[in-house]
Write a protein that holds these residues in place. Sequence first.
Motif, PDB file in Angstrom:
ATOM      1  N   GLY A 226      -5.015  18.136  17.581  1.00 16.95           N
ATOM      2  CA  GLY A 226      -4.856  16.918  16.785  1.00 16.95           C
ATOM      3  C   GLY A 226      -5.987  15.916  16.897  1.00 16.95           C
ATOM      4  O   GLY A 226      -5.975  14.883  16.227  1.00 16.95           O
ATOM      5  N   ALA A 227      -6.955  16.180  17.737  1.00 15.46           N
ATOM      6  CA  ALA A 227      -8.103  15.271  17.871  1.00 15.46           C
ATOM      7  C   ALA A 227      -9.114  15.555  16.761  1.00 15.46           C
ATOM      8  O   ALA A 227      -9.171  16.670  16.239  1.00 15.46           O
ATOM      9  CB  ALA A 227      -8.762  15.465  19.230  1.00 15.46           C
ATOM     10  N   PRO A 228      -9.926  14.561  16.408  1.00 12.50           N
ATOM     11  CA  PRO A 228     -10.971  14.792  15.406  1.00 12.50           C
ATOM     12  C   PRO A 228     -12.000  15.807  15.906  1.00 12.50           C
ATOM     13  O   PRO A 228     -12.254  15.909  17.101  1.00 12.50           O
ATOM     14  CB  PRO A 228     -11.631  13.424  15.224  1.00 12.50           C
ATOM     15  CG  PRO A 228     -10.763  12.447  15.909  1.00 12.50           C
ATOM     16  CD  PRO A 228      -9.917  13.180  16.874  1.00 12.50           C
ATOM     17  N   ILE A 229     -12.583  16.530  14.964  1.00 12.49           N
ATOM     18  CA  ILE A 229     -13.619  17.515  15.283  1.00 12.49           C
ATOM     19  C   ILE A 229     -14.875  17.133  14.508  1.00 12.49           C
ATOM     20  O   ILE A 229     -14.835  16.964  13.294  1.00 12.49           O
ATOM     21  CB  ILE A 229     -13.182  18.935  14.865  1.00 12.49           C
ATOM     22  CG1 ILE A 229     -11.887  19.332  15.580  1.00 12.49           C
ATOM     23  CG2 ILE A 229     -14.291  19.938  15.146  1.00 12.49           C
ATOM     24  CD1 ILE A 229     -11.272  20.612  15.040  1.00 12.49           C
ATOM     25  N   ALA A 230     -15.983  17.000  15.211  1.00 14.68           N
ATOM     26  CA  ALA A 230     -17.260  16.740  14.553  1.00 14.68           C
ATOM     27  C   ALA A 230     -17.826  18.076  14.086  1.00 14.68           C
ATOM     28  O   ALA A 230     -17.930  19.022  14.868  1.00 14.68           O
ATOM     29  CB  ALA A 230     -18.236  16.073  15.513  1.00 14.68           C
ATOM     30  N   VAL A 231     -18.175  18.157  12.820  1.00 11.72           N
ATOM     31  CA  VAL A 231     -18.780  19.363  12.258  1.00 11.72           C
ATOM     32  C   VAL A 231     -20.285  19.119  12.216  1.00 11.72           C
ATOM     33  O   VAL A 231     -20.745  18.176  11.560  1.00 11.72           O
ATOM     34  CB  VAL A 231     -18.222  19.671  10.847  1.00 11.72           C
ATOM     35  CG1 VAL A 231     -18.863  20.929  10.292  1.00 11.72           C
ATOM     36  CG2 VAL A 231     -16.704  19.798  10.888  1.00 11.72           C
ATOM     37  N   LEU A 232     -21.016  19.955  12.932  1.00 16.51           N
ATOM     38  CA  LEU A 232     -22.463  19.748  13.089  1.00 16.51           C
ATOM     39  C   LEU A 232     -23.263  20.710  12.216  1.00 16.51           C
ATOM     40  O   LEU A 232     -22.911  21.877  12.069  1.00 16.51           O
ATOM     41  CB  LEU A 232     -22.855  19.946  14.548  1.00 16.51           C
ATOM     42  CG  LEU A 232     -22.086  19.135  15.592  1.00 16.51           C
ATOM     43  CD1 LEU A 232     -22.555  19.500  16.986  1.00 16.51           C
ATOM     44  CD2 LEU A 232     -22.219  17.647  15.337  1.00 16.51           C
TER      45      LEU A 232
END
Length: 83
Positions: free
Chosen positions: A28-34
Amino acid sequence: MHQVLANFSVSISELKKNPSALLTQASGAPIAVLNHNKPAAYLVPVETYEAMMEMLEDYELAKLVEGRRADKDKAVTVSLDDL
């Protein structure tokens, strides 16, 4: 240099492989897409996105209220019977 504003990050190619597994791992935490080690996007759960949109709407309404409060001296008194 761009700051990554999430505790979880993933490359675009990793995201393509199994997005559902990544969402499960992030709990449920945000995911940074790199992309090339720079943030290209953030993947957030539906509940988080909806809460953010609600907060933005509340903020915009609060600004509107404050703006109208500043113009309170220009208000015209009207009787309900006159309406």
